[in-house]
Structures are given as C-alpha cells and as structure tokens.
Design a protein around this motif. Sequence first.
Motif, PDB file in Angstrom:
ATOM      1  N   ARG A  11     -33.268  24.867 -52.405  1.00 29.75           N
ATOM      2  CA  ARG A  11     -32.015  24.727 -52.159  1.00 29.75           C
ATOM      3  C   ARG A  11     -31.320  23.819 -53.383  1.00 29.75           C
ATOM      4  O   ARG A  11     -32.135  22.775 -53.793  1.00 29.75           O
ATOM      5  N   ILE A  12     -30.367  24.172 -54.102  1.00 29.74           N
ATOM      6  CA  ILE A  12     -29.665  23.423 -55.093  1.00 29.74           C
ATOM      7  C   ILE A  12     -28.238  22.944 -54.780  1.00 29.74           C
ATOM      8  O   ILE A  12     -27.451  23.792 -54.171  1.00 29.74           O
ATOM      9  N   GLU A  13     -27.998  21.546 -54.781  1.00 29.93           N
ATOM     10  CA  GLU A  13     -26.692  21.206 -54.425  1.00 29.93           C
ATOM     11  C   GLU A  13     -26.370  20.400 -55.505  1.00 29.93           C
ATOM     12  O   GLU A  13     -26.951  19.697 -56.283  1.00 29.93           O
ATOM     13  N   PHE A  30     -33.767  20.615 -53.592  1.00 31.18           N
ATOM     14  CA  PHE A  30     -34.370  20.519 -52.435  1.00 31.18           C
ATOM     15  C   PHE A  30     -35.468  21.477 -51.811  1.00 31.18           C
ATOM     16  O   PHE A  30     -35.087  22.294 -51.959  1.00 31.18           O
ATOM     17  N   ILE A  31     -36.530  20.901 -51.156  1.00 31.63           N
ATOM     18  CA  ILE A  31     -37.475  21.779 -50.494  1.00 31.63           C
ATOM     19  C   ILE A  31     -37.307  21.339 -49.126  1.00 31.63           C
ATOM     20  O   ILE A  31     -37.712  19.900 -48.718  1.00 31.63           O
ATOM     21  N   GLY A  32     -36.702  21.910 -48.233  1.00 36.28           N
ATOM     22  CA  GLY A  32     -36.511  21.412 -46.846  1.00 36.28           C
ATOM     23  C   GLY A  32     -35.461  20.426 -47.020  1.00 36.28           C
ATOM     24  O   GLY A  32     -34.593  20.447 -47.599  1.00 36.28           O
ATOM     25  N   LYS A  33     -35.603  19.048 -46.456  1.00 40.23           N
ATOM     26  CA  LYS A  33     -34.892  17.874 -46.615  1.00 40.23           C
ATOM     27  C   LYS A  33     -35.340  16.993 -47.770  1.00 40.23           C
ATOM     28  O   LYS A  33     -34.570  16.028 -48.103  1.00 40.23           O
TER      29      LYS A  33
END
Length: 77
Positions: A11-13, A30-33
């Motif tokens: 995931r990219i924030e 992110f991978i998971g949290k």
Amino acid sequence: MSKKNKDIEVRIEETIKPIHGKDYTVNQLFIGKKMIGEIMTMGPKEFQSFLGDEDLGASRSLETAIETVIRQWNLHD
C-alpha cells in the motif's frame, strides 16, 4: 520441495513532510501495518528512496523508486 511465491499487497500513502523549511511529497510504502520504506519527491524526475535510515539512492521515476525499496526490503526481511 520448492517454495511457493506469495503475492504481497503493498500500500502506498502520500504525505507532505516539512524538511529544513521546505515541504516535500513523501510516498510511504506499507505491507500490512508495517512501513517498509519511503520515497521523497525531490523534483519532476528525481525520487530519493529510503529503507528505514538507509538511503537507497535516487531514481528517475516513482515506479523505479518503489521497485528499489521493495527489492531491498525483500533482501533484508
């Protein structure tokens, strides 16, 4: 017996970080949290990659910078 590869969702924030009085766009991966790395946008074709405190160098595209962070994380984890 061969090991089976698993797909991992990254995931990219996007966030803004003030550094030395200037605001920079930073993409956090992110991978998971767990945050695995950050990519700071330095210019239109300059992206600086980080894995924790380790500077992974500059890339000419965001895609290349993301790939660099994931490869290095894969080697360290």
